[in-house]
Design an enzyme around this catalytic site. Structure first.
Site, mmCIF file in Angstrom:
data_model
loop_
_atom_site.group_PDB
_atom_site.id
_atom_site.type_symbol
_atom_site.label_atom_id
_atom_site.label_comp_id
_atom_site.label_asym_id
_atom_site.label_seq_id
_atom_site.Cartn_x
_atom_site.Cartn_y
_atom_site.Cartn_z
ATOM 1 C CE LYS A 25 8.388 -6.068 -1.896
ATOM 2 N NZ LYS A 25 8.439 -6.414 -0.503
ATOM 3 C CE LYS B 250 -6.246 -6.593 -6.652
ATOM 4 N NZ LYS B 250 -6.194 -6.307 -5.227
ATOM 5 C CE LYS C 137 -1.215 3.329 -6.866
ATOM 6 N NZ LYS C 137 -2.521 3.056 -6.311
#
Ligand code: SF4
Length: 339
Positions: free
Chosen positions: A196, A111, A193
């Protein structure tokens, strides 16, 4: 009764990936364990987020969880920021958390690539997760494969804190993972995977039209260029979704029809869509009832937060004492976390 802590980010509506991968499991576990289910809004702000929709997304997540079967009579459902002890314990646990361990976390490495200037909150995310779990001295944590490393760090933080501040006992139990059947639901792109942020989901509360609209263009076995080309269901995500929404005999028929080129992919998807709609309709109906009664939802969350704060304040009294802080006298009840 063993205690379980589960957390989910307030991403708004649940999708079938997190329903099949986590929430269904929580619904089952709430009958056998003391369950704390927390919408972790403090975690959500460690990445870029939209402040204007955070509150609504938090309430929508609560609606999704309740509609999916989380029962406030059985489980404690609450919002993380409504229990300030999460932040307090995180700060105190920072004092025993090795910086090197935080920098080694795979999620942090992934990230942090997205930021020019990495926020400290992203680095400290696993300490907040440790605080979430240890605050309730949870015995068990249902985790997905992507959280196993964080849970291991939680155990290390508990060990270090116990070694430093324990009084010959393990005040913080080392939480164990509940590794149930690993369900990694692939998105409609057939690659990543379901998530959203990747736009490859089917919402748990999608209408029948929305479900069909999303399933129609979903990726299948590329070998099936025309109806006459046989396919391999094992490499097709539609086939794997059938396993969650269709009866066993239908799943077998799907495999047979695919291998034998006995039907087209659209026929196959139509059957999946119908079964998915039938499975999800009762959840959608419960959600619609809750959506028109937001006060009821907020009331459930308020009751959950009150119960959570009661347990959290007991832990924090002991933690502050063991860490040597001067007890506050005449402190307003609000600051003691029992408001
Ligand atoms: S027939 Fe069904 S299982 Fe086979 S490739 Fe098409 S969608 Fe996938």
């Amino acid at each position: 009764m063993p205690r379980i802590f589960s957390g989910i980010q307030p991403s708004g509506e649940l999708h079938i990936g997190n329903w099949l991968g986590a929430v269904q499991n929580w619904v089952n576990l709430q009958r056998s364990y003391e369950s704390l289910i927390c919408i972790v809004d403090l975690h959500a702000i460690t990445s870029k987020y939209d402040k204007d929709t955070l509150a609504q997304r938090t309430r929508d997540m609560a609606i999704g969880l309740l509609a999916a079967g989380i029962d406030p009579e059985l489980a404690t459902l609450f919002v993380q920021s409504h229990v300030p002890q999460h932040s307090e314990l995180q700060w105190l646990l920072n004092s025993v958390t090795p910086l090197g361990e935080l920098e080694r976390m795979t999620q942090f490495k992934d990230k942090s690539q997205k930021f020019e200037s990495v926020p400290a909150g992203l680095l400290n995310y696993p300490v907040l997760m440790a605080a979430d779990i240890l605050l309730y001295r949870a015995d068990l944590v249902p985790v997905g494969e992507d959280q196993v490393q964080h849970l291991e760090l939680t155990r290390e933080i508990a060990r270090k804190w116990n070694a430093e501040f324990g009084r010959g006992d393990d005040f913080f139990p080392e939480p164990q993972p509940i590794l149930t059947e690993a369900k990694r639901i692939t998105g409609l792109d057939g690659q990543a995977k379901m998530s959203k942020s990747l736009g490859n989901t089917i919402g748990l509360l999608d209408t029948p039209d929305e479900i069909w609209h999303k399933l129609r263009p979903a990726k299948t076995d590329p070998a099936r260029v025309t109806r006459k080309d046989p396919g391999n269901p094992e490499i097709c995500n539609i086939y794997h979704l059938h396993k969650y929404f269709s009866r066993l005999e239908t799943v077998a028929l799907v495999a047979e029809n695919c291998r034998g080129a006995k039907w087209g992919c659209l026929d196959c998807k139509r059957v999946l869509a119908d079964n998915m709609i039938a499975t999800l309709s009762p959840i959608r109906e419960r959600a619609l009832q809750l959506q028109v009664d937001p006060d009821r939802v907020d009331e459930i969350l308020a009751d959950g937060a009150t119960a959570a704060r009661r347990r959290a304040s007991e832990t924090m009294r002991e933690v502050r004492d063991r860490m040597g802080f001067l007890p506050a006298r005449g402190k307003p009840a609000a600051l003691d976390g029992v408001w």
